[in-house]
Design a protein around this motif. Structure first.
Motif, PDB file in Angstrom:
ATOM      1  N   THR A 182       1.357  11.640  -9.822  1.00  0.00           N
ATOM      2  CA  THR A 182       0.571  13.004  -9.546  1.00  0.00           C
ATOM      3  C   THR A 182       1.671  13.984  -9.917  1.00  0.00           C
ATOM      4  N   ILE A 183       2.664  14.200  -9.297  1.00  0.00           N
ATOM      5  CA  ILE A 183       3.672  15.382  -9.261  1.00  0.00           C
ATOM      6  C   ILE A 183       4.303  15.465 -10.849  1.00  0.00           C
ATOM      7  N   ALA A 184       4.530  14.250 -11.272  1.00  0.00           N
ATOM      8  CA  ALA A 184       5.017  14.284 -12.834  1.00  0.00           C
ATOM      9  C   ALA A 184       3.957  14.720 -13.604  1.00  0.00           C
ATOM     10  N   LEU A 185       2.662  14.319 -13.351  1.00  0.00           N
ATOM     11  CA  LEU A 185       1.508  14.987 -14.546  1.00  0.00           C
ATOM     12  C   LEU A 185       1.340  16.356 -14.242  1.00  0.00           C
ATOM     13  N   MET A 186       1.345  16.912 -13.074  1.00  0.00           N
ATOM     14  CA  MET A 186       1.263  18.327 -12.742  1.00  0.00           C
ATOM     15  C   MET A 186       2.572  19.068 -13.354  1.00  0.00           C
ATOM     16  N   LYS A 187       3.792  18.648 -13.349  1.00  0.00           N
ATOM     17  CA  LYS A 187       4.729  19.284 -13.921  1.00  0.00           C
ATOM     18  C   LYS A 187       4.782  19.274 -15.717  1.00  0.00           C
ATOM     19  N   VAL A 188       4.316  18.076 -15.992  1.00  0.00           N
ATOM     20  CA  VAL A 188       3.878  18.041 -17.453  1.00  0.00           C
ATOM     21  C   VAL A 188       2.879  19.247 -17.948  1.00  0.00           C
ATOM     22  N   LEU A 189       1.560  19.129 -17.125  1.00  0.00           N
ATOM     23  CA  LEU A 189       0.794  20.119 -17.442  1.00  0.00           C
ATOM     24  C   LEU A 189       1.243  21.528 -17.190  1.00  0.00           C
ATOM     25  N   GLY A 190       2.257  21.573 -16.256  1.00  0.00           N
ATOM     26  CA  GLY A 190       2.702  22.942 -16.028  1.00  0.00           C
ATOM     27  C   GLY A 190       2.358  23.602 -14.781  1.00  0.00           C
ATOM     28  N   GLY A 191       1.891  22.647 -13.951  1.00  0.00           N
ATOM     29  CA  GLY A 191       1.454  23.200 -12.671  1.00  0.00           C
ATOM     30  C   GLY A 191       2.337  23.558 -11.528  1.00  0.00           C
ATOM     31  N   GLY A 227       0.825  -1.138  -0.091  1.00  0.00           N
ATOM     32  CA  GLY A 227       0.010   0.063  -0.014  1.00  0.00           C
ATOM     33  C   GLY A 227       0.779   1.263  -0.071  1.00  0.00           C
ATOM     34  N   MET A 228       2.097   1.109   0.892  1.00  0.00           N
ATOM     35  CA  MET A 228       2.793   2.265   0.916  1.00  0.00           C
ATOM     36  C   MET A 228       3.474   2.470  -0.637  1.00  0.00           C
ATOM     37  N   GLY A 229       4.049   1.561  -1.227  1.00  0.00           N
ATOM     38  CA  GLY A 229       4.494   1.673  -2.463  1.00  0.00           C
ATOM     39  C   GLY A 229       3.619   2.026  -3.571  1.00  0.00           C
ATOM     40  N   ALA A 230       2.520   1.515  -3.458  1.00  0.00           N
ATOM     41  CA  ALA A 230       1.399   2.042  -4.352  1.00  0.00           C
ATOM     42  C   ALA A 230       1.069   3.684  -4.031  1.00  0.00           C
ATOM     43  N   GLY A 231       0.953   4.032  -2.886  1.00  0.00           N
ATOM     44  CA  GLY A 231       0.769   5.372  -2.427  1.00  0.00           C
ATOM     45  C   GLY A 231       1.871   6.398  -3.041  1.00  0.00           C
ATOM     46  N   ALA A 232       2.994   5.853  -2.913  1.00  0.00           N
ATOM     47  CA  ALA A 232       4.182   6.634  -3.156  1.00  0.00           C
ATOM     48  C   ALA A 232       4.287   6.610  -4.683  1.00  0.00           C
ATOM     49  N   ALA A 233       3.915   5.691  -5.457  1.00  0.00           N
ATOM     50  CA  ALA A 233       3.849   5.604  -7.039  1.00  0.00           C
ATOM     51  C   ALA A 233       2.625   6.631  -7.345  1.00  0.00           C
ATOM     52  N   LEU A 234       1.789   6.708  -6.764  1.00  0.00           N
ATOM     53  CA  LEU A 234       0.418   7.652  -6.966  1.00  0.00           C
ATOM     54  C   LEU A 234       0.937   9.222  -6.836  1.00  0.00           C
ATOM     55  N   VAL A 235       1.580   9.271  -5.658  1.00  0.00           N
ATOM     56  CA  VAL A 235       2.093  10.939  -5.448  1.00  0.00           C
ATOM     57  C   VAL A 235       3.152  11.129  -6.504  1.00  0.00           C
ATOM     58  N   GLY A 236       4.132  10.164  -6.886  1.00  0.00           N
ATOM     59  CA  GLY A 236       5.078  10.344  -7.969  1.00  0.00           C
ATOM     60  C   GLY A 236       4.419  10.739  -9.355  1.00  0.00           C
TER      61      GLY A 236
END
Length: 88
Positions: free
Chosen positions: A79-88, A68-77
């Motif tokens: 999300t951050i990558a998507l935000m950077k790609v979208l310019g957020g 669960g922690m690994g999945a959560g960390a992957a989801l956070v990562g």
């Protein structure tokens, strides 16, 4: 034949029957001992399997937590990558 010869022959026949019974008893004892060793080996195997299952059962919650922690960390990562790609 005399009575003495007949008595000796009867005793010899009785001794031979007793020896044959003894041989059968020893053979059966060996068979039972081998079966007992086989059953004891099977019991040891089942005991080892039960201990292994017990250990796995004890570790299962930790495995779920780490997954669960690994999945959560992957989801956070992600999300951050998507935000950077979208310019957020």
């Amino acid at each position: 034949m005399s009575d003495t010869t007949i008595d000796v022959q009867e005793q010899i026949a009785r001794i031979e029957r007793m020896q044959e019974e003894t041989r059968k008893f020893v053979a059966e004892s060996h068979k039972l001992a081998a079966e007992q060793q086989k059953l004891m080996a099977e019991q040891q195997k089942l005991t080892a399997e039960a201990l292994n299952a017990s250990r796995e059962h004890a570790l299962a919650p930790w495995q779920v937590a780490f997954a669960g922690m690994g999945a959560g960390a992957a989801l956070v990562g992600a999300t951050i990558a998507l935000m950077k790609v979208l310019g957020g």
